[in-house]
Every structure is written in structure tokens, then in C-alpha cells.
Design a protein around this motif. Structure first.
Motif, short mmCIF file in Angstrom:
data_model
loop_
_atom_site.label_atom_id
_atom_site.label_comp_id
_atom_site.label_asym_id
_atom_site.label_seq_id
_atom_site.Cartn_x
_atom_site.Cartn_y
_atom_site.Cartn_z
N TYR A 258 6.50 4.05 12.37
CA TYR A 258 7.94 4.34 12.43
C TYR A 258 8.73 3.40 11.53
CZ TYR A 258 12.43 5.37 14.78
OH TYR A 258 13.72 5.75 15.07
N ASN A 259 8.32 2.13 11.46
CA ASN A 259 9.05 1.12 10.68
C ASN A 259 8.70 1.11 9.21
OD1 ASN A 259 10.71 -1.22 12.30
ND2 ASN A 259 9.25 -0.17 13.63
N SER A 260 7.48 1.55 8.87
CA SER A 260 7.02 1.45 7.47
C SER A 260 7.09 2.76 6.71
CB SER A 260 5.58 0.94 7.43
OG SER A 260 4.70 1.92 7.97
N GLY A 261 7.01 3.90 7.42
CA GLY A 261 6.95 5.19 6.75
C GLY A 261 5.59 5.45 6.11
N MET A 262 4.58 4.65 6.46
CA MET A 262 3.25 4.83 5.86
C MET A 262 2.53 6.03 6.46
SD MET A 262 1.73 0.96 5.63
CE MET A 262 2.68 -0.39 4.93
N ARG A 263 1.58 6.55 5.71
CA ARG A 263 0.73 7.64 6.19
C ARG A 263 -0.33 7.09 7.14
NH1 ARG A 263 1.26 8.44 0.56
NH2 ARG A 263 2.38 10.35 -0.01
N ARG A 264 -0.92 8.00 7.93
CA ARG A 264 -1.92 7.62 8.92
C ARG A 264 -3.08 6.83 8.31
NH1 ARG A 264 -4.81 12.59 11.73
NH2 ARG A 264 -5.54 12.83 9.58
N ALA A 265 -3.68 7.39 7.25
CA ALA A 265 -4.85 6.74 6.65
C ALA A 265 -4.46 5.43 5.96
CB ALA A 265 -5.53 7.68 5.66
N GLU A 266 -3.25 5.37 5.41
CA GLU A 266 -2.80 4.14 4.75
C GLU A 266 -2.77 2.99 5.75
OE1 GLU A 266 0.09 6.11 1.30
OE2 GLU A 266 0.96 5.27 3.13
N ILE A 267 -2.31 3.27 6.96
CA ILE A 267 -2.23 2.23 7.99
C ILE A 267 -3.62 1.82 8.45
CG2 ILE A 267 -1.33 1.64 10.27
CD1 ILE A 267 0.88 3.72 9.81
N LEU A 268 -4.48 2.80 8.68
CA LEU A 268 -5.83 2.48 9.16
C LEU A 268 -6.62 1.63 8.19
CD1 LEU A 268 -7.18 5.71 10.92
CD2 LEU A 268 -6.51 3.55 11.96
N CYS A 269 -6.33 1.77 6.90
CA CYS A 269 -7.11 1.04 5.89
C CYS A 269 -6.53 -0.32 5.54
CB CYS A 269 -7.21 1.89 4.61
SG CYS A 269 -8.25 3.35 4.81
N LEU A 270 -5.41 -0.69 6.15
CA LEU A 270 -4.79 -1.98 5.83
C LEU A 270 -5.68 -3.14 6.28
CD1 LEU A 270 -1.03 -1.42 6.80
CD2 LEU A 270 -2.03 -1.50 4.50
N THR A 271 -5.81 -4.15 5.43
CA THR A 271 -6.55 -5.36 5.76
C THR A 271 -5.64 -6.57 5.61
OG1 THR A 271 -7.33 -5.51 3.46
CG2 THR A 271 -8.77 -4.39 5.05
N TRP A 272 -6.05 -7.68 6.19
CA TRP A 272 -5.17 -8.85 6.20
C TRP A 272 -4.91 -9.40 4.80
CZ3 TRP A 272 -2.14 -10.16 10.03
CH2 TRP A 272 -2.45 -9.72 11.32
N ASP A 273 -5.82 -9.17 3.87
CA ASP A 273 -5.57 -9.69 2.52
C ASP A 273 -4.51 -8.86 1.78
OD1 ASP A 273 -6.99 -7.39 2.08
OD2 ASP A 273 -8.54 -8.32 0.85
N GLN A 274 -4.05 -7.77 2.39
CA GLN A 274 -2.99 -6.96 1.78
C GLN A 274 -1.61 -7.40 2.28
OE1 GLN A 274 -5.77 -3.22 2.44
NE2 GLN A 274 -3.80 -2.55 1.63
#
Length: 429
Positions: A258-274
């Protein structure tokens, strides 16, 4: 005295030179044929065969070999007994015409749809986002209809019949997604030079497909958060039976979407180095796994910063560097339950992305900035699918405002110009 009568001389045969050429050949020849005007004959132990020599002004490919420009090839036609001279001349000229135009001399055997689709899928697999879905389209929807057909044998009518059959049992949007996979495969075949045109270019339009415009209101959003809290509270009560991998993440995930507007897969693939810290107050997220394969940066809202702090405290499997270490299957199941608990079963996760864009536009953030945050290269998709048109909102507000507040005349007839002047404009006397 007897006068000798001069008999007329017979007209020479049109193909006399070829006949003389053939008659002068030895009964058994060496390895290569002899030629007369591009037509060759070879006499071997198993009989005579005919050949044609074709010049290749543009070069090309023949029998698995690359032929350089202005080269030549010897093309075997078959047994001499199967051809007369007229047929040989016609065939020689036909092949030479193909070579002059840069077209292949040999009939190209075109792959079946099944074979080409399988090779295409394997080639695209490393960079394809929805491999499983696409593979399913090919195997269950496209393969049974087109699999045995050669690519160049699939017609517009074939595709239209398939659309009709699929539309009888499936939702229009589902058929459209399957057709998109077919379209991608056929466009690839066009670019590869295997077929000239994609049959989907002229197929019937699938009816019933409208852009989804579901947004979440403020009250609905509060209801979603309450439902997420309820689900997580129940999971916490049964934490002995509920693995950490499937509890404690749901509220954070939907709030992040809701806060980022990111897609489902974009969120699932996020890692801490990003997660990149710009300064003491600003943190941005580098989104790499995008639909367009073009990375972008999304600045964290205050709530996203709070979510990051909470995520750092949650337990996770050793070595798992993802912000949200849950599987796609777990996420889908959790979201299905969430929409049911909140009483919003028509809501989808992507609607939170639409809501994000709508809120920003309502708060007068320019469309290009919003499009960049969502990962769109332009603003067209934003207007069509993601945000309510501000101009339309303003139009409704003004229409509902009393005319006296806008400095307008109160009489409807005056506002509409229904007077003598209007009659003159309309062409009446």
C-alpha cells in the motif's frame, strides 16, 4: 529434262543444343556433371541424373552451407528420365529467380508450433517472470489446438476458432492472457524470419475485457489492517503449530504494498542489500526484479521505515536475506484468507498498487513522478489503469458548486445562451 525439287529444310528443335550436348557426353562420367546453359547431366553406374547450376548474386544458405555473394551452387533435380528439356529450363529459371531475389532455393521445413514453443520457452526461461504460468498456457491451452500445426500453416481463422472455443468456458481476461502468450511466440517467429506475419494481427477482439479499476477506500483499508491483525493474533496463539515462515509477515506485507506501490513479485524478491540509506532520514529501496527489467528506486514512507525496523526483529531461516521470506504459495493463501476476513473478496493485492497511485494523484503529485515510482516509462498506463482522473474529480466538484458561488448567472436560460443571440448563431431568423 527433269528439274530437281528443292525440299524445305526442317525447323531446328528449340532444344537442339541441349540434345547435342547430351549426345556428346560419354556413357560413364567422372564425379561431377557437365553443364550447358546452367543445365547439367551426370551419367553414372546407376543411370543419368540432371542438375542445375544457380548463381547466387546475394549469397545465402544452401544444403547447410553459407554461400558468399556471387557464388554458385549445383542443385540436383533427380533422374533424367523424369524431366524433359522444357521442364528443365522452366525449373532452372524459377530457381535462378529465387536466388536473384535472395529467397531460399530449398523448401524450408517449418517447425510445428509445439516444437518452436518448447524451444522458445527454454530460451526465455532465464529472464521470464511468469515461467510457470506461461508454461501452463502452452501445455493446456495452446498445445492441444496448435501443437501439431506448422507455424506457417496457422491461419487467422484457426486463431478465431480457438478464441471462440476458449471464451465459451473461460473468463475473457483468462483467454486474453493465453492469447498474449501465443502472440509472443508468433512474434518471435516473425522476427526470426520463419513466418512472414503473425495471424493474431487480424483476429477478432476478445469481448468483455475492461481495465480493472478497483481502488481501496480509507475505511476499506482500515478493515484490511484489522483483518490482518486478527489473523496474525490467531497465528500467534497457535505458534507451536505455525512455522515462523508463515506467520508475522502478513500485515507488514500488505502495508508495504500500500505504501510503496510495488508489484507482488517485486516485494517478494526484495533483499536487505537493496535497502539503501541516503542520509539519516531518507532510505530508498532499489527494485531490481521489475516487469520491464529496468531497476528503479522507491523512497520509503515513514510507515515503510517502521516496517523495516519490525522486519529486522522477526525470526527467519539462517542465510535468508529476503525482507519477506515467504513463498508465493503461502502469500496467495494468506491473502485469500485476508480478503475473506475483511469482507472484501473482490479486492486483489494489485488494487493496493492502484490505490497508492490514486492517493498520490489526489494529493497533486504529478503524473510523471507517480509513473516513475510505479515503474512505468510513461503516464498512459497510469491514466488507464491506476488512478482516478483528477480533471474528472475537479469537473464533478465544480458542477456540484452552486452557480452563485462561481459568479455565474442564476437563470438556466442565460447560462445556456438561449436568447435572440443564440438563435442568430444557430442560423434562425
Amino acid at each position: 529434262m527433269t528439274r530437281d525439287v528443292k525440299r524445305p529444310v526442317g525447323r531446328p528443335s528449340r532444344f537442339a543444343k541441349f540434345e547435342q550436348f547430351e549426345a556428346g557426353l560419354p556413357p560413364k562420367m567422372a564425379k561431377r556433371p557437365s553443364y550447358c546453359d546452367g543445365i547439367g547431366i551426370f551419367k553414372g553406374a546407376n543411370g543419368a541424373t540432371v542438375w542445375v547450376k544457380i548463381r547466387m548474386p546475394r549469397g545465402g544458405f544452401y544444403n547447410g552451407r553459407t554461400i558468399t555473394a556471387r557464388g554458385a551452387v549445383e542443385h540436383k533435380l533427380g533422374k533424367r528420365s523424369s524431366w524433359d528439356w522444357q521442364q528443365l529450363v522452366i525449373e532452372r529459371d524459377r530457381l535462378q529467380g529465387l536466388a536473384d531475389r535472395g529467397e531460399p532455393l530449398e523448401a524450408v521445413e517449418v517447425d510445428t508450433f509445439a516444437k518452436y514453443a518448447s524451444e522458445w520457452l527454454e530460451r526465455k526461461k532465464p529472464t521470464m517472470k511468469g515461467y510457470g504460468v506461461t508454461n501452463g498456457h502452452i501445455k493446456s491451452a495452446l498445445g492441444p489446438a496448435f501443437g501439431k500445426k506448422a507455424l506457417n500453416a496457422i491461419t487467422v481463422s484457426d486463431v478465431n476458432r480457438w478464441i471462440g472455443k476458449q471464451s465459451a468456458n473461460l473468463k475473457p481476461a483468462t483467454v486474453q492472457r493465453q492469447l498474449a502468450t501465443f502472440n509472443a511466440i508468433m512474434n518471435d517467429a516473425v522476427r526470426s524470419g520463419i513466418i512472414e506475419k503473425n495471424p493474431t494481427d487480424r483476429t477478432d477482439r476478445i469481448k468483455g475485457i475492461e481495465p480493472r479499476q478497483r481502488f481501496v477506500t480509507d475505511d476499506e483499508w482500515e478493515g484490511i489492517l484489522k483483518a490482518a491483525d486478527k489473523i496474525e493474533a490467531e497465528q500467534e496463539e497457535k505458534k507451536e503449530q505455525t512455522p515462523q515462515q508463515i506467520r508475522g509477515w502478513l500485515r507488514h506485507y500488505v502495508a508495504w504494498a500500500y505504501n510503496s506501490g510495488m508489484r507482488r513479485a517485486e516485494i517478494l524478491c526484495l533483499t536487505w542489500d537493496q535497502v539503501r540509506k541516503v542520509d539519516e532520514e531518507i532510505i530508498v529501496i532499489e527494485v531490481k526484479n521489475t516487469k520491464t527489467n529496468k531497476p528503479r528506486f522507491v523512497t520509503c514512507t515513514q510507515e515503510m521505515l517502521e516496517i523495516l525496523a519490525a522486519l529486522e526483529k522477526l525470526e527467519r531461516a539462517e542465510g535468508d536475506k529476503r525482507l519477506f521470506p515467504i513463498s508465493m504459495t503461502t502469500l496467495k493463501r494468506s491473502l485469500t484468507r485476508l480478503w475473506k476476513e475483511s469482507g472484501l473478496e473482490d479486492v486483489r493485492l494489485h488494487d493496493l498498487r492502484r490505490s497508492h497511485a490514486t492517493i498520490l494523484m489526489k494529493r497533486n503529485i504529478d503524473a510523471r513522478t507517480i509513473a516513475g515510482r510505479l515503474g512505468h516509462s510513461g503516464t498512459a498506463m497510469l491514466a488507464r489503469h491506476y488512478a482516478v482522473n483528477l480533471g474528472d474529480i475537479e469537473a464533478a466538484r465544480i458542477f456540484g458548486t452552486p452557480r452563485s458561488q462561481n459568479g455565474n448567472k442564476s437563470a438556466d436560460s442565460d447560462d445556456l445562451g438561449v436568447d435572440g443571440g443564440a438563435s442568430e448563431v444557430a442560423g434562425f431568423d
